[in-house]
Write an enzyme that holds these catalytic residues in place. Sequence first.
Site, PDB file in Angstrom:
ATOM      1  N   HIS A 127      -4.762  20.392  76.578  1.00 56.87           N
ATOM      2  CA  HIS A 127      -4.960  19.158  75.832  1.00 56.87           C
ATOM      3  C   HIS A 127      -3.971  18.120  76.395  1.00 56.87           C
ATOM      4  O   HIS A 127      -3.043  17.690  75.725  1.00 56.87           O
ATOM      5  CB  HIS A 127      -4.762  19.391  74.327  1.00 56.87           C
ATOM      6  CG  HIS A 127      -5.377  18.337  73.454  1.00 56.87           C
ATOM      7  ND1 HIS A 127      -6.266  18.622  72.432  1.00 56.87           N
ATOM      8  CD2 HIS A 127      -5.239  17.003  73.435  1.00 56.87           C
ATOM      9  CE1 HIS A 127      -6.622  17.505  71.822  1.00 56.87           C
ATOM     10  NE2 HIS A 127      -6.007  16.497  72.411  1.00 56.87           N
ATOM     11  N   GLU A 172     -11.329  16.803  76.414  1.00 56.48           N
ATOM     12  CA  GLU A 172     -11.635  15.449  76.881  1.00 56.48           C
ATOM     13  C   GLU A 172     -11.184  15.173  78.313  1.00 56.48           C
ATOM     14  O   GLU A 172     -10.343  14.294  78.558  1.00 56.48           O
ATOM     15  CB  GLU A 172     -11.016  14.417  75.927  1.00 56.48           C
ATOM     16  CG  GLU A 172     -11.583  14.503  74.528  1.00 56.48           C
ATOM     17  CD  GLU A 172     -11.184  13.314  73.647  1.00 56.48           C
ATOM     18  OE1 GLU A 172     -10.370  12.493  74.094  1.00 56.48           O
ATOM     19  OE2 GLU A 172     -11.708  13.225  72.529  1.00 56.48           O
ATOM     20  N   GLU A 367     -13.812  17.446  67.147  1.00 53.87           N
ATOM     21  CA  GLU A 367     -12.927  16.407  66.590  1.00 53.87           C
ATOM     22  C   GLU A 367     -13.778  15.326  65.967  1.00 53.87           C
ATOM     23  O   GLU A 367     -14.781  14.906  66.540  1.00 53.87           O
ATOM     24  CB  GLU A 367     -12.068  15.723  67.674  1.00 53.87           C
ATOM     25  CG  GLU A 367     -10.898  16.512  68.166  1.00 53.87           C
ATOM     26  CD  GLU A 367     -10.054  15.753  69.200  1.00 53.87           C
ATOM     27  OE1 GLU A 367     -10.015  14.505  69.160  1.00 53.87           O
ATOM     28  OE2 GLU A 367      -9.458  16.428  70.047  1.00 53.87           O
TER      29      GLU A 367
HETATM   30  C1  FCB Z   1      -8.897  12.144  70.953  1.00 54.47           C
HETATM   31  C2  FCB Z   1      -7.843  13.144  71.385  1.00 54.47           C
HETATM   32  C3  FCB Z   1      -6.915  13.554  70.282  1.00 54.47           C
HETATM   33  C4  FCB Z   1      -6.546  12.393  69.390  1.00 54.47           C
HETATM   34  C5  FCB Z   1      -7.767  11.659  68.930  1.00 54.47           C
HETATM   35  C6  FCB Z   1      -7.490  10.507  67.999  1.00 54.47           C
HETATM   36  O1  FCB Z   1      -9.324  11.421  72.054  1.00 54.47           O
HETATM   37  O2  FCB Z   1      -8.470  14.305  71.887  1.00 54.47           O
HETATM   38  O3  FCB Z   1      -5.796  14.165  70.871  1.00 54.47           O
HETATM   39  O4  FCB Z   1      -5.648  11.588  70.018  1.00 54.47           O
HETATM   40  O5  FCB Z   1      -8.469  11.186  70.039  1.00 54.47           O
END
Ligand code: FCB
Length: 460
Positions: A127, A172, A367
């Site tokens: 991450h 991501e 997320e």
């Molecule tokens: C995403 C990230 C996470 C956090 C959220 C708000 O892009 O994966 O770590 O910062 O946004």
Amino acid sequence: MTTPPPRPLPRFPADFLWGVSTSAHQIEGAVGEDGRGMSSWDAFAAEPGRIRDGSDASVATGHYHRYAQDVALIKDLGVGAYRFSVAWSRVLPEGAGAVNGAGLGFYDRLVDELCAAGVRPVPTLFHWDTPLALEKAGGWLERDTAHRFAEYADVVAARLGDRVDRWITLNEPAEVTLLGYGLGQHAPGRRLLFGALPAAHHQLLGHGLAVQALRARGADGIGIANSHGPVRPASDSDEDRGAADFYDLLLNRLFADPLLLGRYPDGIAEMLPGPVADDLALIASRPLDWYGINYYQPTLVGAPGPDAPTDFAGIAIPPEMPFSVREIEGHPRTAFGWPVVPDALTELLTSFRERYGDRLPPVVVTENGCSYDGLDDQERIAFLDGHLRALHRALAAGVDVRGYFVWSLMDNFEWAEGYTQRFGLVHIDYETLARTPKASFHWLREALREQRPPGSSGRP
Ligand code: FCB
């Protein structure tokens, strides 16, 4: 403090996986402790002007020392799963070579604590916190990093694999490529524009090699967490549509097409180094068990031009880019200024099913969440309520969604925004590191309780 929603949420499948997410760099702190090596984000935050409030993550929420308290909060919330990340530089301080037993031991204890609480551990292996030694050697621009990543995946799987049955390789890679190597807003702060594309390919290669390493250890349940969102053209003009298609390629297809179809969108492979065709065969050869989607907002995109905005949310978009990002009007906004558009989640999920058909494995929303201040966070309740209904509409439309993770369990270090954006269900007092559940935490706990079949004690 809780204000119940006007009506209960629609019923989700009994085995639907509910969870909360965090990441190592954003919560752990304890940067120099127990042999942890430096990461790209430690070095980036130390450069003047990189982080909005001048902060860094050396303490963050202090989770490294408070993990048992945090697991107790997760248990109390009543979710079935916790998505966290392993800090590569805690396990391999130089990114490769000697394993730091103390660092690995931390995740061992965390996983034990979760299992004892009846919460399924869902580790993410990367991450964003690349070990600094590897970053200095070029980071994800270098093919070698992909191989080092697979070795690291093997080390973690060997230690945690007996208790973990859901893995996430990367978080991501699009943001790492675009914001980290392309535009310089995130670590490592490079501004290579399209010269960043090798970082995309090497992350995908790293994913493919890590999947191989995990499977060799008998791991199952392997996924990835990609950021996606619907892209809408600013107008019907050919120019705006063309710009929106290009942005859609960058955000939604650059990573999903190789993973799910085994090929890059037209025109991309020619820009990449190395034996791309062979790499693609590897990247897609071990199909994912599930596909993670991080969703926050849709994007409105138009052609560049003299009157088009040259920045988006404070990120300067260089004139060479063949698109410009526009403000979406007519929706509430989070404290970050992001538009709140729950319907776009339904649209995103159904569009993925249409685009990838049978190649799309079961989906998990890895997320989704929002930044708002305050303990009585009614806006977050409205956000979650709206997005869960939108998710249910996608289920009803036949998209195979198996889980939903709120970003985030608690307020944390929001990258280039420092501590200015609060995404948590739990409030962090950064002076005392006290944890206080917000109204949204109580609301979600109640909503999850309502989801459980009568008489059942527990979690899916
Ligand atoms: C995403 C990230 C996470 C956090 C959220 C708000 O892009 O994966 O770590 O910062 O946004």
